[in-house]
Write a protein that holds these residues in place. Structure first.
Motif, PDB file in Angstrom:
ATOM      1  N   MET A 198     -57.728 -20.048  62.929  1.00  0.00           N
ATOM      2  CA  MET A 198     -57.395 -21.269  63.640  1.00  0.00           C
ATOM      3  C   MET A 198     -56.406 -22.117  62.837  1.00  0.00           C
ATOM      4  SD  MET A 198     -59.821 -24.237  65.278  1.00  0.00           S
ATOM      5  CE  MET A 198     -60.513 -24.964  63.819  1.00  0.00           C
ATOM      6  N   PHE A 199     -56.493 -22.060  61.499  1.00  0.00           N
ATOM      7  CA  PHE A 199     -55.644 -22.925  60.683  1.00  0.00           C
ATOM      8  C   PHE A 199     -54.162 -22.604  60.822  1.00  0.00           C
ATOM      9  CE2 PHE A 199     -59.632 -23.916  58.475  1.00  0.00           C
ATOM     10  CZ  PHE A 199     -59.560 -25.294  58.534  1.00  0.00           C
ATOM     11  N   GLU A 200     -53.836 -21.399  61.287  1.00  0.00           N
ATOM     12  CA  GLU A 200     -52.430 -21.070  61.490  1.00  0.00           C
ATOM     13  C   GLU A 200     -51.816 -21.915  62.604  1.00  0.00           C
ATOM     14  OE1 GLU A 200     -54.988 -18.348  63.921  1.00  0.00           O
ATOM     15  OE2 GLU A 200     -54.938 -18.820  61.781  1.00  0.00           O
ATOM     16  N   ARG A 201     -52.640 -22.480  63.470  1.00  0.00           N
ATOM     17  CA  ARG A 201     -52.145 -23.342  64.549  1.00  0.00           C
ATOM     18  C   ARG A 201     -51.961 -24.790  64.110  1.00  0.00           C
ATOM     19  NH1 ARG A 201     -54.560 -22.210  70.356  1.00  0.00           N
ATOM     20  NH2 ARG A 201     -52.814 -23.596  70.764  1.00  0.00           N
ATOM     21  N   PHE A 202     -52.412 -25.126  62.905  1.00  0.00           N
ATOM     22  CA  PHE A 202     -52.309 -26.497  62.409  1.00  0.00           C
ATOM     23  C   PHE A 202     -50.881 -26.789  61.965  1.00  0.00           C
ATOM     24  CE2 PHE A 202     -56.688 -26.400  62.781  1.00  0.00           C
ATOM     25  CZ  PHE A 202     -57.303 -27.551  62.336  1.00  0.00           C
ATOM     26  N   SER A 203     -50.399 -27.978  62.315  1.00  0.00           N
ATOM     27  CA  SER A 203     -49.097 -28.428  61.829  1.00  0.00           C
ATOM     28  C   SER A 203     -49.221 -28.700  60.330  1.00  0.00           C
ATOM     29  CB  SER A 203     -48.669 -29.708  62.554  1.00  0.00           C
ATOM     30  OG  SER A 203     -49.529 -30.780  62.200  1.00  0.00           O
ATOM     31  N   LYS A 204     -48.108 -28.824  59.653  1.00  0.00           N
ATOM     32  CA  LYS A 204     -48.150 -29.114  58.207  1.00  0.00           C
ATOM     33  C   LYS A 204     -48.899 -30.416  57.921  1.00  0.00           C
ATOM     34  CE  LYS A 204     -45.600 -29.416  53.898  1.00  0.00           C
ATOM     35  NZ  LYS A 204     -46.794 -29.787  53.226  1.00  0.00           N
ATOM     36  N   PRO A 205     -48.620 -31.528  58.660  1.00  0.00           N
ATOM     37  CA  PRO A 205     -49.394 -32.755  58.398  1.00  0.00           C
ATOM     38  C   PRO A 205     -50.898 -32.571  58.620  1.00  0.00           C
ATOM     39  CG  PRO A 205     -47.419 -33.289  59.641  1.00  0.00           C
ATOM     40  CD  PRO A 205     -47.521 -31.787  59.616  1.00  0.00           C
ATOM     41  N   ALA A 206     -51.290 -31.768  59.590  1.00  0.00           N
ATOM     42  CA  ALA A 206     -52.721 -31.538  59.837  1.00  0.00           C
ATOM     43  C   ALA A 206     -53.332 -30.707  58.701  1.00  0.00           C
ATOM     44  CB  ALA A 206     -52.925 -30.847  61.180  1.00  0.00           C
ATOM     45  N   ARG A 207     -52.611 -29.694  58.238  1.00  0.00           N
ATOM     46  CA  ARG A 207     -53.102 -28.904  57.091  1.00  0.00           C
ATOM     47  C   ARG A 207     -53.198 -29.790  55.853  1.00  0.00           C
ATOM     48  NH1 ARG A 207     -49.522 -24.990  59.075  1.00  0.00           N
ATOM     49  NH2 ARG A 207     -48.030 -25.462  57.439  1.00  0.00           N
ATOM     50  N   ASP A 208     -52.183 -30.640  55.669  1.00  0.00           N
ATOM     51  CA  ASP A 208     -52.210 -31.562  54.530  1.00  0.00           C
ATOM     52  C   ASP A 208     -53.403 -32.508  54.616  1.00  0.00           C
ATOM     53  OD1 ASP A 208     -49.883 -30.373  53.601  1.00  0.00           O
ATOM     54  OD2 ASP A 208     -48.571 -32.010  54.258  1.00  0.00           O
TER      55      ASP A 208
ATOM     56  N   ASP B 291     -66.282 -35.605  58.355  1.00  0.00           N
ATOM     57  CA  ASP B 291     -65.257 -36.091  59.270  1.00  0.00           C
ATOM     58  C   ASP B 291     -64.703 -37.439  58.800  1.00  0.00           C
ATOM     59  OD1 ASP B 291     -67.854 -37.118  60.006  1.00  0.00           O
ATOM     60  OD2 ASP B 291     -66.971 -37.839  61.870  1.00  0.00           O
ATOM     61  N   ASP B 292     -65.490 -38.173  58.008  1.00  0.00           N
ATOM     62  CA  ASP B 292     -64.992 -39.424  57.455  1.00  0.00           C
ATOM     63  C   ASP B 292     -63.923 -39.171  56.389  1.00  0.00           C
ATOM     64  OD1 ASP B 292     -67.015 -38.336  55.846  1.00  0.00           O
ATOM     65  OD2 ASP B 292     -67.940 -40.259  55.380  1.00  0.00           O
ATOM     66  N   HIS B 293     -64.032 -38.058  55.661  1.00  0.00           N
ATOM     67  CA  HIS B 293     -62.994 -37.704  54.692  1.00  0.00           C
ATOM     68  C   HIS B 293     -61.718 -37.290  55.417  1.00  0.00           C
ATOM     69  CE1 HIS B 293     -66.831 -36.840  52.438  1.00  0.00           C
ATOM     70  NE2 HIS B 293     -66.266 -37.802  51.723  1.00  0.00           N
ATOM     71  N   LEU B 294     -61.875 -36.594  56.550  1.00  0.00           N
ATOM     72  CA  LEU B 294     -60.707 -36.258  57.376  1.00  0.00           C
ATOM     73  C   LEU B 294     -60.033 -37.533  57.868  1.00  0.00           C
ATOM     74  CD1 LEU B 294     -62.168 -33.287  59.465  1.00  0.00           C
ATOM     75  CD2 LEU B 294     -60.264 -33.152  57.846  1.00  0.00           C
ATOM     76  N   LEU B 295     -60.848 -38.501  58.277  1.00  0.00           N
ATOM     77  CA  LEU B 295     -60.314 -39.779  58.743  1.00  0.00           C
ATOM     78  C   LEU B 295     -59.560 -40.502  57.629  1.00  0.00           C
ATOM     79  CD1 LEU B 295     -60.069 -41.889  60.993  1.00  0.00           C
ATOM     80  CD2 LEU B 295     -62.290 -42.789  60.260  1.00  0.00           C
ATOM     81  N   LEU B 296     -60.118 -40.516  56.427  1.00  0.00           N
ATOM     82  CA  LEU B 296     -59.428 -41.131  55.288  1.00  0.00           C
ATOM     83  C   LEU B 296     -58.070 -40.464  55.065  1.00  0.00           C
ATOM     84  CD1 LEU B 296     -62.254 -41.539  52.624  1.00  0.00           C
ATOM     85  CD2 LEU B 296     -60.855 -43.366  53.576  1.00  0.00           C
ATOM     86  N   ALA B 297     -58.042 -39.145  55.156  1.00  0.00           N
ATOM     87  CA  ALA B 297     -56.791 -38.401  54.945  1.00  0.00           C
ATOM     88  C   ALA B 297     -55.768 -38.725  56.023  1.00  0.00           C
ATOM     89  CB  ALA B 297     -57.080 -36.905  54.915  1.00  0.00           C
ATOM     90  N   ILE B 298     -56.223 -38.821  57.256  1.00  0.00           N
ATOM     91  CA  ILE B 298     -55.308 -39.154  58.362  1.00  0.00           C
ATOM     92  C   ILE B 298     -54.775 -40.569  58.180  1.00  0.00           C
ATOM     93  CG2 ILE B 298     -55.163 -39.571  60.847  1.00  0.00           C
ATOM     94  CD1 ILE B 298     -57.306 -37.293  61.125  1.00  0.00           C
ATOM     95  N   ALA B 299     -55.652 -41.494  57.813  1.00  0.00           N
ATOM     96  CA  ALA B 299     -55.242 -42.894  57.638  1.00  0.00           C
ATOM     97  C   ALA B 299     -54.248 -43.050  56.495  1.00  0.00           C
ATOM     98  CB  ALA B 299     -56.465 -43.775  57.398  1.00  0.00           C
ATOM     99  N   SER B 300     -54.360 -42.204  55.486  1.00  0.00           N
ATOM    100  CA  SER B 300     -53.435 -42.310  54.351  1.00  0.00           C
ATOM    101  C   SER B 300     -52.079 -41.684  54.666  1.00  0.00           C
ATOM    102  CB  SER B 300     -54.029 -41.662  53.102  1.00  0.00           C
ATOM    103  OG  SER B 300     -54.108 -40.263  53.263  1.00  0.00           O
ATOM    104  N   GLY B 301     -51.993 -40.918  55.736  1.00  0.00           N
ATOM    105  CA  GLY B 301     -50.733 -40.290  56.140  1.00  0.00           C
ATOM    106  C   GLY B 301     -50.005 -41.135  57.159  1.00  0.00           C
ATOM    107  N   ALA B 302     -49.466 -42.259  56.721  1.00  0.00           N
ATOM    108  CA  ALA B 302     -48.811 -43.200  57.630  1.00  0.00           C
ATOM    109  C   ALA B 302     -47.592 -42.602  58.313  1.00  0.00           C
ATOM    110  CB  ALA B 302     -48.422 -44.472  56.879  1.00  0.00           C
TER     111      ALA B 302
END
Length: 179
Positions: A1-11, A30-41
């Motif tokens: 499934m990870f091959e379908r992830f964009s670079k920002p999503a993998r990051d 999922d809260d760590h995923l949220l932190l990662a998304i929030a840090s990727g402005a």
């Protein structure tokens, strides 16, 4: 499934592991995923969170609070019971060394692999479903965030605690309105 992830999503998934390690947590939530998304402005989902009023520092504090770190309110509550948190900390550090009570220290894991929580796995699964539903060819951070919004996990709870209007955020993500 990870091959379908964009670079920002993998990051974001990689950064979530880093956040879990930094905070001394045994699993990637999922809260760590949220932190990662929030840090990727620079990602659409990161911009949507910023526009929704999510401050990365406040979000991190909320995640730490949810995982049991004591905040000022907790120290005040203990104080009202006659427990001086600073005195307890000083005594523990005197006996066990500086930082003995800091749960934010990374724990060593064999092989360096940190497993995902059930909620984080569900977010990854839902991100694929969201990408398919929206007819997108790859899974981006916006799909991860939509998965977080659909899961009743720690990430969703952190957004609620910060007063985020989940329905409005969902609409923004679904219609690509984040500038």
């Amino acid at each position: 499934m990870f091959e379908r992830f964009s670079k920002p999503a993998r990051d974001a998934v990689t950064a979530a592991q880093t956040y879990a390690t930094e905070l001394g947590h045994e699993r990637i939530g999922d809260d760590h995923l949220l932190l990662a998304i929030a840090s990727g402005a620079d990602s659409s989902a990161g911009r949507a969170l910023t526009e929704a009023g999510v401050d990365a520092g406040a979000l991190r504090a909320e995640v730490e609070r949810a995982h049991g770190r004591l905040g000022d309110d907790d120290a005040d509550a203990l104080s009202s019971l006659g427990i001086d948190l600073d005195a307890v900390r000083s005594k523990v550090e005197e006996v066990f060394g500086a930082g003995a009570l800091d749960s934010g220290k990374p724990r060593r894991r064999l092989g360096g692999h940190i497993p995902f929580t059930k909620d984080a796995k569900k977010v990854l699964e839902l991100s694929l479903r969201e990408a398919i539903r929206l007819k997108d060819r790859s899974i981006g951070t916006e799909h991860l965030l939509l998965g977080i919004l659909r899961t009743e996990g720690e990430g969703h709870a952190a957004l609620q605690a910060l007063g985020v209007d989940a329905a409005a955020l969902r609409r923004t993500l679904e219609h690509g309105e984040a500038a």
